[in-house]
Structures are given as C-alpha cells and as structure tokens.
Scaffold this motif. Structure first.
Motif, PDB file in Angstrom:
ATOM      1  N   ASP A   4       0.836  -1.207   0.000  1.00  0.00           N
ATOM      2  CA  ASP A   4       0.000   0.000   0.000  1.00  0.00           C
ATOM      3  C   ASP A   4       0.867   1.253   0.000  1.00  0.00           C
ATOM      4  N   PHE A   5       1.923   1.225   0.795  1.00  0.00           N
ATOM      5  CA  PHE A   5       2.845   2.362   0.839  1.00  0.00           C
ATOM      6  C   PHE A   5       3.483   2.593  -0.528  1.00  0.00           C
ATOM      7  N   PHE A   6       3.956   1.525  -1.144  1.00  0.00           N
ATOM      8  CA  PHE A   6       4.588   1.640  -2.458  1.00  0.00           C
ATOM      9  C   PHE A   6       3.608   2.118  -3.521  1.00  0.00           C
ATOM     10  N   ALA A   7       2.362   1.668  -3.431  1.00  0.00           N
ATOM     11  CA  ALA A   7       1.352   2.084  -4.414  1.00  0.00           C
ATOM     12  C   ALA A   7       1.123   3.592  -4.354  1.00  0.00           C
ATOM     13  N   ARG A   8       1.267   4.180  -3.166  1.00  0.00           N
ATOM     14  CA  ARG A   8       1.073   5.630  -3.010  1.00  0.00           C
ATOM     15  C   ARG A   8       2.362   6.421  -3.205  1.00  0.00           C
ATOM     16  N   SER A   9       3.474   5.744  -3.294  1.00  0.00           N
ATOM     17  CA  SER A   9       4.781   6.409  -3.410  1.00  0.00           C
ATOM     18  C   SER A   9       5.188   6.482  -4.874  1.00  0.00           C
ATOM     19  N   ILE A  10       4.551   7.349  -5.595  1.00  0.00           N
ATOM     20  CA  ILE A  10       4.771   7.406  -7.043  1.00  0.00           C
ATOM     21  C   ILE A  10       6.091   8.051  -7.428  1.00  0.00           C
ATOM     22  N   ARG A  11       6.804   8.621  -6.458  1.00  0.00           N
ATOM     23  CA  ARG A  11       8.094   9.250  -6.752  1.00  0.00           C
ATOM     24  C   ARG A  11       9.243   8.655  -5.954  1.00  0.00           C
ATOM     25  N   LEU A  12       9.022   7.537  -5.332  1.00  0.00           N
ATOM     26  CA  LEU A  12      10.050   6.889  -4.527  1.00  0.00           C
ATOM     27  C   LEU A  12      11.177   6.399  -5.437  1.00  0.00           C
ATOM     28  N   GLU A  13      12.395   6.886  -5.188  1.00  0.00           N
ATOM     29  CA  GLU A  13      13.532   6.539  -6.038  1.00  0.00           C
ATOM     30  C   GLU A  13      14.570   5.669  -5.341  1.00  0.00           C
ATOM     31  N   SER A  14      14.569   5.678  -4.019  1.00  0.00           N
ATOM     32  CA  SER A  14      15.583   4.946  -3.280  1.00  0.00           C
ATOM     33  C   SER A  14      14.920   4.203  -2.130  1.00  0.00           C
ATOM     34  N   PHE A  15      15.334   2.943  -1.941  1.00  0.00           N
ATOM     35  CA  PHE A  15      14.770   2.153  -0.853  1.00  0.00           C
ATOM     36  C   PHE A  15      15.862   1.280  -0.273  1.00  0.00           C
ATOM     37  N   GLU A  16      15.864   1.190   1.048  1.00  0.00           N
ATOM     38  CA  GLU A  16      16.872   0.406   1.760  1.00  0.00           C
ATOM     39  C   GLU A  16      16.170  -0.563   2.686  1.00  0.00           C
ATOM     40  N   ILE A  17      16.486  -1.827   2.540  1.00  0.00           N
ATOM     41  CA  ILE A  17      15.905  -2.874   3.378  1.00  0.00           C
ATOM     42  C   ILE A  17      17.011  -3.397   4.271  1.00  0.00           C
ATOM     43  N   GLY A  18      16.817  -3.280   5.569  1.00  0.00           N
ATOM     44  CA  GLY A  18      17.836  -3.749   6.487  1.00  0.00           C
ATOM     45  C   GLY A  18      17.258  -4.365   7.726  1.00  0.00           C
ATOM     46  N   ASP A  19      16.038  -4.770   7.651  1.00  0.00           N
ATOM     47  CA  ASP A  19      15.364  -5.310   8.815  1.00  0.00           C
ATOM     48  C   ASP A  19      15.413  -6.825   8.783  1.00  0.00           C
ATOM     49  N   SER A  20      16.003  -7.416   9.775  1.00  0.00           N
ATOM     50  CA  SER A  20      16.156  -8.874   9.786  1.00  0.00           C
ATOM     51  C   SER A  20      14.864  -9.586  10.179  1.00  0.00           C
ATOM     52  N   THR A  21      13.758  -8.838  10.344  1.00  0.00           N
ATOM     53  CA  THR A  21      12.499  -9.493  10.690  1.00  0.00           C
ATOM     54  C   THR A  21      11.773 -10.030   9.468  1.00  0.00           C
ATOM     55  N   PHE A  22      12.204  -9.655   8.270  1.00  0.00           N
ATOM     56  CA  PHE A  22      11.606 -10.189   7.047  1.00  0.00           C
ATOM     57  C   PHE A  22      12.003 -11.646   6.882  1.00  0.00           C
ATOM     58  N   SER A  23      11.061 -12.452   6.459  1.00  0.00           N
ATOM     59  CA  SER A  23      11.427 -13.788   5.993  1.00  0.00           C
ATOM     60  C   SER A  23      11.841 -13.639   4.535  1.00  0.00           C
ATOM     61  N   LEU A  24      12.454 -14.656   3.967  1.00  0.00           N
ATOM     62  CA  LEU A  24      12.860 -14.578   2.568  1.00  0.00           C
ATOM     63  C   LEU A  24      11.637 -14.402   1.672  1.00  0.00           C
ATOM     64  N   ASP A  25      10.547 -15.099   1.992  1.00  0.00           N
ATOM     65  CA  ASP A  25       9.322 -14.966   1.200  1.00  0.00           C
ATOM     66  C   ASP A  25       8.762 -13.550   1.257  1.00  0.00           C
ATOM     67  N   SER A  26       8.745 -12.948   2.453  1.00  0.00           N
ATOM     68  CA  SER A  26       8.209 -11.581   2.561  1.00  0.00           C
ATOM     69  C   SER A  26       9.150 -10.578   1.900  1.00  0.00           C
ATOM     70  N   LEU A  27      10.448 -10.855   1.904  1.00  0.00           N
ATOM     71  CA  LEU A  27      11.389  -9.991   1.187  1.00  0.00           C
ATOM     72  C   LEU A  27      11.096 -10.042  -0.308  1.00  0.00           C
ATOM     73  N   GLN A  28      10.912 -11.249  -0.839  1.00  0.00           N
ATOM     74  CA  GLN A  28      10.612 -11.389  -2.261  1.00  0.00           C
ATOM     75  C   GLN A  28       9.311 -10.673  -2.613  1.00  0.00           C
ATOM     76  N   GLU A  29       8.294 -10.804  -1.767  1.00  0.00           N
ATOM     77  CA  GLU A  29       7.019 -10.129  -2.020  1.00  0.00           C
ATOM     78  C   GLU A  29       7.199  -8.613  -1.972  1.00  0.00           C
ATOM     79  N   THR A  30       8.004  -8.128  -1.045  1.00  0.00           N
ATOM     80  CA  THR A  30       8.283  -6.695  -0.968  1.00  0.00           C
ATOM     81  C   THR A  30       8.965  -6.224  -2.239  1.00  0.00           C
ATOM     82  N   LEU A  31       9.919  -6.980  -2.731  1.00  0.00           N
ATOM     83  CA  LEU A  31      10.612  -6.609  -3.970  1.00  0.00           C
ATOM     84  C   LEU A  31       9.648  -6.594  -5.157  1.00  0.00           C
TER      85      LEU A  31
END
Length: 166
Positions: A4-31
């Motif tokens: 939902d955040f990404f859908a509203r972020s029409i100008r987002l140019e940079s993103f950093e993922i550093g949270d070890s709470t993501f599972s690999l599946d949720s990381l892939q879905e986020t990507l």
C-alpha cells in the motif's frame, strides 16, 4: 502493508531494506511490490537475518516490468547468491530495454569466488557499468589472538612490570 505504501509512493527513487524481521518470502514479495520508479536499492542482510538470501532475490529483480529504472543495487552478505545468477541478472537488465539501465551493482559475499563473471561482463563495462563483487571468506573458526605467539613467553618480561601499575 508495504505494498500500500509503495502504491502511493509514485516518486520513490531509493529504498533500503535492512530489517532482519523479514522472511525470505516476505522480502521477495516486498521486492515484487516496489514502485517502478526505484533507482537505488540496498539490501542489508544482517547477521541472524535472511540466512538463505539466494538467487531468487535477483530473479525477482530481473523480472520484466519490475524496477524498470533500477540503476544501483547493493546487497550485503549475499553469500548464497551464485555468481551465475549475478551474470544472468546483469545481462538481463542491461539488454532488456535496448539501452543499458544499470549503472552500479555491488554485492558483498562471505565466501570465496566460485565463477569469475567479470570477463563476461566486459561489454557492459564499456557502457559505464560498475560492478563490485567483494569476496571475503569468513574467518576460520577457532582462531585466537594468541595464535602465532610463543606458548611460554619469557617470564622476565612480566617481572619487569612496575608493581604500582594500574
């Protein structure tokens, strides 16, 4: 939630993922839900985090239509990402749109190099691509700061130490 955040972020140019709470599946879905405006992506694979960060991450990013404007990719601790997957990812991203999009790919490994992909990437270097693949194998277990020192140092060295030394 991030979709939902990404859908509203029409100008987002940079993103950093550093949270070890993501599972690999949720990381892939986020990507998969990243907006097409992303130009810089940094993935920090923290100790104790995605122990299985593997080729699937690059496969998701290489998927046609995702991250169309991705120019810079940095991955920390991509030890299970194969050298062949890096070659396929870079080749796909550089040839997919007819004009090279990627400018920099930086991946840090905790392993030795298995396949040297640099010669295969040479044509892309001529277009300005910078690829930094840092292969730093982990330190062998069982090392001690005392390794290499005498087992029984001269005791007179210790005897010369002043008694009122704090």
């Amino acid at each position: 939630m991030l979709a939902d955040f990404f859908a509203r972020s029409i100008r987002l140019e940079s993103f950093e993922i550093g949270d070890s709470t993501f599972s690999l599946d949720s990381l892939q879905e986020t990507l998969r839900t990243l907006p097409p405006t992303i130009q810089e992506l940094r993935i920090h694979n923290l100790p104790g985090g995605w122990q299985e960060l593997d080729d699937s991450v690059l496969e998701v990013l290489a998927t046609s239509g995702l991250c169309l404007t991705l120019r810079n990719l940095t991955i920390e601790r991509g030890s299970k990402i194969s050298d062949d997957a890096i070659l396929q990812f870079v080749t796909a991203r550089m040839l997919e749109f007819g004009t090279p999009v990627l400018q920099r790919v930086e991946i840090h490994f905790d392993r030795k190099v298995i396949l040297d992909v640099v010669p295969s990437l040479q044509p892309f270097f001529d277009t300005g691509l910078i690829v930094s693949l840092d292969y730093s194998p982990p330190a062998p277990k069982g090392l001690s700061p005392w390794d290499g020192l005498e087992d029984n140092p001269d005791s007179s060295v210790w005897a010369r130490r002043p008694r009122n030394y704090w």
